[in-house]
Design a protein around this motif. Structure first.
Motif, PDB file in Angstrom:
ATOM      1  N   ALA B  68      57.724  13.155 -10.049  1.00 36.03           N
ATOM      2  CA  ALA B  68      57.944  12.361 -11.255  1.00 36.03           C
ATOM      3  C   ALA B  68      59.275  12.714 -11.892  1.00 36.03           C
ATOM      4  N   VAL B  69      59.933  11.709 -12.443  1.00 36.63           N
ATOM      5  CA  VAL B  69      61.100  11.946 -13.283  1.00 36.63           C
ATOM      6  C   VAL B  69      60.754  11.469 -14.684  1.00 36.63           C
ATOM      7  N   VAL B  70      60.959  12.350 -15.646  1.00 36.46           N
ATOM      8  CA  VAL B  70      60.676  12.021 -17.039  1.00 36.46           C
ATOM      9  C   VAL B  70      61.965  12.189 -17.824  1.00 36.46           C
ATOM     10  N   ILE B  71      62.423  11.116 -18.449  1.00 35.77           N
ATOM     11  CA  ILE B  71      63.616  11.167 -19.286  1.00 35.77           C
ATOM     12  C   ILE B  71      63.132  10.982 -20.720  1.00 35.77           C
ATOM     13  N   ALA B  72      63.408  11.969 -21.559  1.00 32.90           N
ATOM     14  CA  ALA B  72      62.840  11.955 -22.910  1.00 32.90           C
ATOM     15  C   ALA B  72      63.604  11.013 -23.829  1.00 32.90           C
ATOM     16  N   GLU B  73      63.747   9.774 -23.385  1.00 26.53           N
ATOM     17  CA  GLU B  73      64.432   8.739 -24.153  1.00 26.53           C
ATOM     18  C   GLU B  73      63.649   7.439 -23.970  1.00 26.53           C
ATOM     19  N   PRO B  74      63.751   6.504 -24.928  1.00 23.35           N
ATOM     20  CA  PRO B  74      63.123   5.205 -24.728  1.00 23.35           C
ATOM     21  C   PRO B  74      63.754   4.493 -23.525  1.00 23.35           C
ATOM     22  N   GLU B  75      62.986   3.626 -22.863  1.00 26.20           N
ATOM     23  CA  GLU B  75      63.513   3.000 -21.636  1.00 26.20           C
ATOM     24  C   GLU B  75      64.788   2.210 -21.902  1.00 26.20           C
ATOM     25  N   THR B  76      64.941   1.669 -23.114  1.00 31.52           N
ATOM     26  CA  THR B  76      66.157   0.907 -23.413  1.00 31.52           C
ATOM     27  C   THR B  76      67.380   1.805 -23.247  1.00 31.52           C
ATOM     28  N   ARG B  77      67.272   3.042 -23.710  1.00 31.61           N
ATOM     29  CA  ARG B  77      68.363   4.017 -23.594  1.00 31.61           C
ATOM     30  C   ARG B  77      68.608   4.388 -22.128  1.00 31.61           C
ATOM     31  N   VAL B  78      67.512   4.565 -21.384  1.00 28.27           N
ATOM     32  CA  VAL B  78      67.620   4.944 -19.972  1.00 28.27           C
ATOM     33  C   VAL B  78      68.463   3.922 -19.209  1.00 28.27           C
ATOM     34  N   PHE B  79      68.265   2.637 -19.543  1.00 28.65           N
ATOM     35  CA  PHE B  79      68.992   1.609 -18.813  1.00 28.65           C
ATOM     36  C   PHE B  79      70.366   1.316 -19.412  1.00 28.65           C
ATOM     37  N   ALA B  80      70.619   1.767 -20.640  1.00 28.44           N
ATOM     38  CA  ALA B  80      71.906   1.482 -21.272  1.00 28.44           C
ATOM     39  C   ALA B  80      72.946   2.554 -20.960  1.00 28.44           C
ATOM     40  N   ASP B  81      72.519   3.776 -20.610  1.00 27.02           N
ATOM     41  CA  ASP B  81      73.460   4.876 -20.446  1.00 27.02           C
ATOM     42  C   ASP B  81      73.607   5.223 -18.961  1.00 27.02           C
ATOM     43  N   PRO B  82      74.806   4.977 -18.398  1.00 28.41           N
ATOM     44  CA  PRO B  82      74.989   5.205 -16.958  1.00 28.41           C
ATOM     45  C   PRO B  82      74.798   6.658 -16.538  1.00 28.41           C
ATOM     46  N   PHE B  83      74.792   7.578 -17.505  1.00 30.06           N
ATOM     47  CA  PHE B  83      74.528   8.986 -17.194  1.00 30.06           C
ATOM     48  C   PHE B  83      73.200   9.123 -16.458  1.00 30.06           C
ATOM     49  N   PHE B  84      72.180   8.435 -16.950  1.00 36.69           N
ATOM     50  CA  PHE B  84      70.852   8.559 -16.357  1.00 36.69           C
ATOM     51  C   PHE B  84      70.811   7.926 -14.963  1.00 36.69           C
ATOM     52  N   ALA B  85      71.511   6.792 -14.810  1.00 31.86           N
ATOM     53  CA  ALA B  85      71.548   6.142 -13.494  1.00 31.86           C
ATOM     54  C   ALA B  85      72.175   7.083 -12.469  1.00 31.86           C
ATOM     55  N   LEU B  86      73.226   7.804 -12.879  1.00 30.62           N
ATOM     56  CA  LEU B  86      73.891   8.736 -11.964  1.00 30.62           C
ATOM     57  C   LEU B  86      72.981   9.899 -11.590  1.00 30.62           C
ATOM     58  N   GLN B  87      72.289  10.437 -12.589  1.00 26.51           N
ATOM     59  CA  GLN B  87      71.406  11.564 -12.314  1.00 26.51           C
ATOM     60  C   GLN B  87      70.268  11.103 -11.387  1.00 26.51           C
ATOM     61  N   LEU B  88      69.746   9.908 -11.660  1.00 23.71           N
ATOM     62  CA  LEU B  88      68.687   9.368 -10.810  1.00 23.71           C
ATOM     63  C   LEU B  88      69.196   9.112  -9.396  1.00 23.71           C
ATOM     64  N   ARG B  89      70.466   8.732  -9.271  1.00 25.75           N
ATOM     65  CA  ARG B  89      71.020   8.487  -7.941  1.00 25.75           C
ATOM     66  C   ARG B  89      70.960   9.758  -7.102  1.00 25.75           C
ATOM     67  N   GLY B  90      71.362  10.875  -7.717  1.00 25.65           N
ATOM     68  CA  GLY B  90      71.308  12.152  -7.001  1.00 25.65           C
ATOM     69  C   GLY B  90      69.882  12.528  -6.637  1.00 25.65           C
ATOM     70  N   ILE B  91      68.977  12.345  -7.576  1.00 24.10           N
ATOM     71  CA  ILE B  91      67.569  12.682  -7.324  1.00 24.10           C
ATOM     72  C   ILE B  91      67.010  11.801  -6.215  1.00 24.10           C
ATOM     73  N   SER B  92      67.306  10.508  -6.297  1.00 25.55           N
ATOM     74  CA  SER B  92      66.765   9.562  -5.322  1.00 25.55           C
ATOM     75  C   SER B  92      67.235   9.900  -3.911  1.00 25.55           C
ATOM     76  N   LYS B  93      68.519  10.230  -3.779  1.00 25.01           N
ATOM     77  CA  LYS B  93      69.040  10.571  -2.449  1.00 25.01           C
ATOM     78  C   LYS B  93      68.319  11.784  -1.878  1.00 25.01           C
ATOM     79  N   GLU B  94      68.166  12.799  -2.715  1.00 21.28           N
ATOM     80  CA  GLU B  94      67.565  14.045  -2.242  1.00 21.28           C
ATOM     81  C   GLU B  94      66.092  13.836  -1.878  1.00 21.28           C
ATOM     82  N   LEU B  95      65.363  13.118  -2.717  1.00 20.43           N
ATOM     83  CA  LEU B  95      63.937  12.904  -2.440  1.00 20.43           C
ATOM     84  C   LEU B  95      63.763  12.033  -1.194  1.00 20.43           C
ATOM     85  N   THR B  96      64.578  10.976  -1.099  1.00 18.80           N
ATOM     86  CA  THR B  96      64.442  10.064   0.039  1.00 18.80           C
ATOM     87  C   THR B  96      64.724  10.786   1.348  1.00 18.80           C
ATOM     88  N   ALA B  97      65.699  11.691   1.333  1.00 24.04           N
ATOM     89  CA  ALA B  97      66.008  12.444   2.552  1.00 24.04           C
ATOM     90  C   ALA B  97      64.793  13.230   3.029  1.00 24.04           C
TER      91      ALA B  97
END
Lengths: 343, 343
Positions: B68-97
């Protein structure tokens, strides 16, 4: 790792001085426990920080109070296209209002769909909301096998629909009607060479919009149709292609606002005035995109957030063993042309 | 709803002409089954499209192959701030591997954190990656109670750290050192009135960057510090406040690139030339933001995607009962000043 030994049912029973069965009944909300005992159990639960084992319980009740969202796109696309954020916003609001957890299953691509199927089949969610299907996608078959209630966003184009495979409930907008209205508007403005930048033609929504484009024209010139992919970069590529093929084109209907924004950039770069030389219409009315293009975009509005809400509502109404809908229950929402400066 | 009756273990046993126990052993990878029988079982599994009940199995193995990934922000913030998309990108790559499913738990806000805790405790994931904690957040306590292995993104500021509560592994970057370097760079350029637009001061990363700002100055003028919130709008507000208080300021260190982009807009609007009149430094080196500002932004680079990867890797290395790390295992990544036109 922050794993701490989790307090057991036994520990709660010992602390409260009651039997395991009594703890279990209190935890599961059984009213047939004397209040004085129930109070002691709740006190022990609080003291120990006991969390009931929902995994075990959910095997019996088959309720998880969680709904999965599966978007058949790589996570990079999910975060780059505000369409998905809007649909998730609607879903999140609806689920949160019912205290149901939104579980977004992210993937790197189609190779990961089997894994998504395993998670769905694994007893972790009460149902799934699935969108952005592609025609050759293995996902629908995988999801069907997982055996969880599902509502689709966008009419699925089952490859096996012809074989009588039963349908699935979906929420869609009137893609074909909306596209028809957009192109009729351009024709009504006296434009004689209306081009179309399509979406990816392995998606039914893109095919439907192309059909709407054809509907509105008495004669279709295939040189005026170029395939895009719903992204600004795809819109740029398609616009360049169209200008190279038919330099005298005087209007463009783009299959979504992001493609239209790319097309506008290329038209500006080439010195074509919008709407004087070339009128442009998009699809979605995605804000702020459609308002911030230069000039602001005439487009076909669909209620993206509302579609998300409706999908969640349809799924949850069928939940909890109250009996599933007997047949597919589909909703097609209307669209409306929003006139701004670009056409 | 597309629920179809799911083929049972019994049906597979009947089709294969073997006992339930044999099917169960084959499905669970027990090698002690004669190959001819195993083959018949696998054939029946394929024919029927049988999916093993992972929920039941996972109660025994306690493995879900999901994080699970939990970001302690409302979903609107999660999708508005590219910081979270980048962090999720790293997580997604590692988990998918590692063929592990990324399960993003979205919320509307802090009121939903109890529900997130229930999901985590419910036996649906092998662990959790948690980021964007706030100081008065109930989330860490909720997660601790859920009893799942957890790695935090950013050093958590436990309110109970002083009481000897045990820590949790985290991945962070050198926020304080990076901020110090940014401000020293501005001072080295001869700027005498360096302002600071902070992040939200209920987040440790923002507090650390403020500390780095103070470190680099011999004297701190409190009128030169304005609180932002890591968003462009917050950066605009803070910049207006600073200009009103100290019109003669000649440099700004913004706590992230998004705040810096807002500050640049206000400076341009007020006719202040960057960097001639006011030099600006950001934090993150978030692309394309930092390159597309006008002028391009001098900033402190941190490897956001790499942090995500590392968090996932730390969590998974501790997984599967091989024994959890005996103490908190923390990683603080270095930062580097990236010089562009704004300072």
């Amino acid at each position: 790792m922050t794993e701490e030994p989790r307090p057991t049912l036994e520990a709660v029973a010992a602390r409260a001085g009651v039997s395991r069965a009594t703890v279990s009944r209190v935890v599961n909300g059984d009213p047939g426990v004397r209040e004085v005992l129930a109070e002691r159990v709740r006190h022990a639960v609080d003291e120990l920080g006991y969390v009931p084992n929902h995994a075990a319980r959910s095997l019996v009740t088959r309720r998880h109070d969680a709904v999965a969202v599966v978007i058949a796109e790589p996570e990079t696309r999910v975060f780059a296209d505000p369409f998905f954020a809007l649909q998730l916003r609607g879903i999140s609001k609806e689920l949160t209002a019912r205290d149901v957890q939104l579980v977004l299953l992210l993937t790197e691509g189609r190779d990961d769909h089997e894994r998504v199927g395993r998670y769905l089949a694994g007893g972790h969610v009460d149902g799934a909301l699935v969108f952005s299907l592609h025609l050759d996608d293995p996902l629908p078959a995988i999801i069907r096998r997982a055996g969880v209630p599902t509502v689709f966003g966008g009419r699925p184009g089952w490859p096996d629909a012809a074989e009588g495979e039963r349908g699935a409930p979906y929420v869609d907008c009137d893609n074909r009607g909306g596209a028809r209205e957009a192109v009729r508007h351009l024709v009504g403005l006296g434009r004689g060479r209306v081009a179309h930048i399509t979406g990816p033609l392995d998606q039914i929504s893109a095919v439907d919009r192309l059909d709407g484009y054809r509907d509105a024209l008495t004669e279709v010139d295939p040189r005026l149709i170029a395939e895009g992919d719903f992204t600004p970069a795809g819109g740029e590529r398609a616009m360049r292609e169209l200008l190279a093929r038919v330099p005298e084109l005087d209007a463009v209907f783009a299959a979504n606002d992001l493609s239209a924004s790319g097309a506008l950039r290329v038209l500006r770069e080439r010195g074509r005035r919008v709407p004087d030389d070339v009128a442009v219409v998009g699809f979605d009315d995605m804000l702020p995109v459609a308002e911030q293009t230069d000039p602001p975009l005439t487009t076909v509005r669909q209620d993206i957030e509302g579609m998300g809400r409706l999908m969640a509502d349809m799924l949850l109404r069928g939940r909890g063993g109250e009996g599933l809908a007997s047949g597919p229950e589909n909703v097609v929402l209307p669209t409306a042309l929003v006139r701004r400066a670009s056409a």
